[in-house]
Design an enzyme around this catalytic site. Structure first.
Site, PDB file in Angstrom:
ATOM      1  N   ASP A 183       0.735  -1.187   0.086  1.00 60.58           N
ATOM      2  CA  ASP A 183       0.078  -0.121  -0.139  1.00 60.58           C
ATOM      3  C   ASP A 183       0.879   1.248   0.077  1.00 60.58           C
ATOM      4  OD1 ASP A 183       0.951  -0.335   2.743  1.00 60.58           O
ATOM      5  OD2 ASP A 183      -1.096  -0.698   3.451  1.00 60.58           O
TER       6      ASP A 183
ATOM      7  N   GLU B 177      -9.952  -1.476   4.850  1.00 60.96           N
ATOM      8  CA  GLU B 177     -10.463  -1.060   6.345  1.00 60.96           C
ATOM      9  C   GLU B 177     -11.997  -1.867   6.430  1.00 60.96           C
ATOM     10  OE1 GLU B 177      -9.014   0.415   8.329  1.00 60.96           O
ATOM     11  OE2 GLU B 177      -8.073   2.298   7.748  1.00 60.96           O
TER      12      GLU B 177
HETATM   13  C1  GLP Z   1      -0.392   0.312   8.528  1.00 63.38           C
HETATM   14  C2  GLP Z   1      -0.176  -0.579   7.207  1.00 63.38           C
HETATM   15  C3  GLP Z   1      -0.559  -1.887   7.498  1.00 63.38           C
HETATM   16  C4  GLP Z   1      -0.043  -2.470   8.812  1.00 63.38           C
HETATM   17  C5  GLP Z   1      -0.645  -1.665  10.034  1.00 63.38           C
HETATM   18  C6  GLP Z   1      -0.266  -1.973  11.292  1.00 63.38           C
HETATM   19  O1  GLP Z   1      -1.939   0.501   8.689  1.00 63.38           O
HETATM   20  N1  GLP Z   1      -0.821   0.140   6.084  1.00 63.38           N
HETATM   21  O2  GLP Z   1       0.005  -2.898   6.492  1.00 63.38           O
HETATM   22  O3  GLP Z   1      -0.253  -3.804   8.913  1.00 63.38           O
HETATM   23  O4  GLP Z   1      -0.307  -0.369   9.740  1.00 63.38           O
HETATM   24  O5  GLP Z   1       1.004  -1.257  11.699  1.00 63.38           O
HETATM   25  P1  GLP Z   1       1.909  -1.779  12.930  1.00 63.38           P
HETATM   26  O6  GLP Z   1       2.335  -3.126  12.530  1.00 63.38           O
HETATM   27  O7  GLP Z   1       2.774  -0.728  12.834  1.00 63.38           O
HETATM   28  O8  GLP Z   1       0.825  -1.715  13.961  1.00 63.38           O
END
Ligand code: GLP
Length: 256
Positions: free
Chosen positions: A64, A140
């Site tokens: 993304d 989402e």
């Molecule tokens: C963002 C990314 C996701 C990721 C999520 C959780 O939203 N787009 O791909 O899984 O964050 O991130 P973290 O591992 O920092 O909690």
């Protein structure tokens, strides 16, 4: 789904890195799906420690990107992937792909991204983190299970979660490009990692809850080759932890 629960974040990173290295060494992994967020960082750190494994021929696709941040912005996923993955692992930057969040024709860029993945032969192994609302990539809640790479609007919760990377929440973009759930499900193998108690509810819903677009990660229950690797805090909402540990302790000889 195979669920592996380990004591620490470093253990999670080491175990996930081993799966990736095994895939590369056996010749089954040449296209890697990479993820941003803090949870996959121990994987990249562990991979960087492997010597004697040449990663330069790997092709990588990110999940993304924010819409509206310049590629050079330190929090664009293009920059983050470059700093956390491409440089430390000495990947060939021309083989590392991130959706183009500053494209003039975003819809065309999304379609081109899916086409590029297909032209590379599809993703052999996709690394995933999970959002506190159960999102994967930036899909989402209520995202279509059939969705392809497209523009999404970030949930206020996700913007609040990601505000820690910016000076203020107002700087967190509202829109993003993300691989769709349908795109992600086409990866041949999926490795979902989660760390910390903040992910416990999302993991419980994804692994043991009903399959519902209210928890996008629950679609992974429909994928034939998913491994979920958790630290104990992220596993704390699961009901069947004893069973997962029992399975891990009694793997058939050919799976050890
Ligand atoms: C963002 C990314 C996701 C990721 C999520 C959780 O939203 N787009 O791909 O899984 O964050 O991130 P973290 O591992 O920092 O909690």
């Amino acid at each position: 789904m195979k669920v592996i629960i380990l004591p620490t974040a470093d253990d999670v990173g080491d175990q996930a890195a081993r799966v990736i290295i095994d895939g590369i060494s056996s010749g089954t992994l040449s296209v890697l799906g990479v993820a941003t967020g803090s949870s996959p960082l121990p994987i990249y750190r562990a991979l960087a420690k492997y010597t004697g494994v040449d990663l330069t021929s790997l092709t990588a696709y990110a999940l993304d990107e924010y819409v509206g941040l310049a590629k050079t912005h330190p929090q664009s996923y293009q920059s983050v992937i470059n700093t956390e993955v491409t440089l430390p692992l000495s990947l060939d930057p021309t083989r590392v792909h991130v959706p183009d969040g500053s494209a003039r024709d975003i819809d065309a860029a999304c379609a081109a991204y899916d086409a590029a993945i297909a032209n590379s032969g599809g993703i052999d192994l996709q690394i995933l983190g999970i959002g506190s609302d159960g999102h994967i990539g930036f899909n989402e809640p209520t995202s279509s299970f059939a969705s392809r790479t497209r523009v999404k609007t970030l949930a206020p919760q996700t913007r609040a979660d990601n505000a820690r990377f910016f000076d203020s929440i107002d700087e967190v973009p509202i829109h993003c490009i993300t691989q769709g759930l349908g795109t992600i499900m086409e990866a041949k193998q999926i490795l979902l990692v989660a760390l910390g108690s903040g992910k416990a509810d999302a993991i419980a819903a994804a692994v043991e809850g009903p399959i519902t677009s209210m928890c996008p990660a629950s679609i992974l229950q429909m994928h034939p080759n998913v491994t979920v690797i958790l630290d104990s805090a992220a596993s704390s909402g699961l009901r069947l932890t004893e069973y997962y540990d029992y399975v891990a302790a009694n793997l058939p000889a050919w799976q050890r």
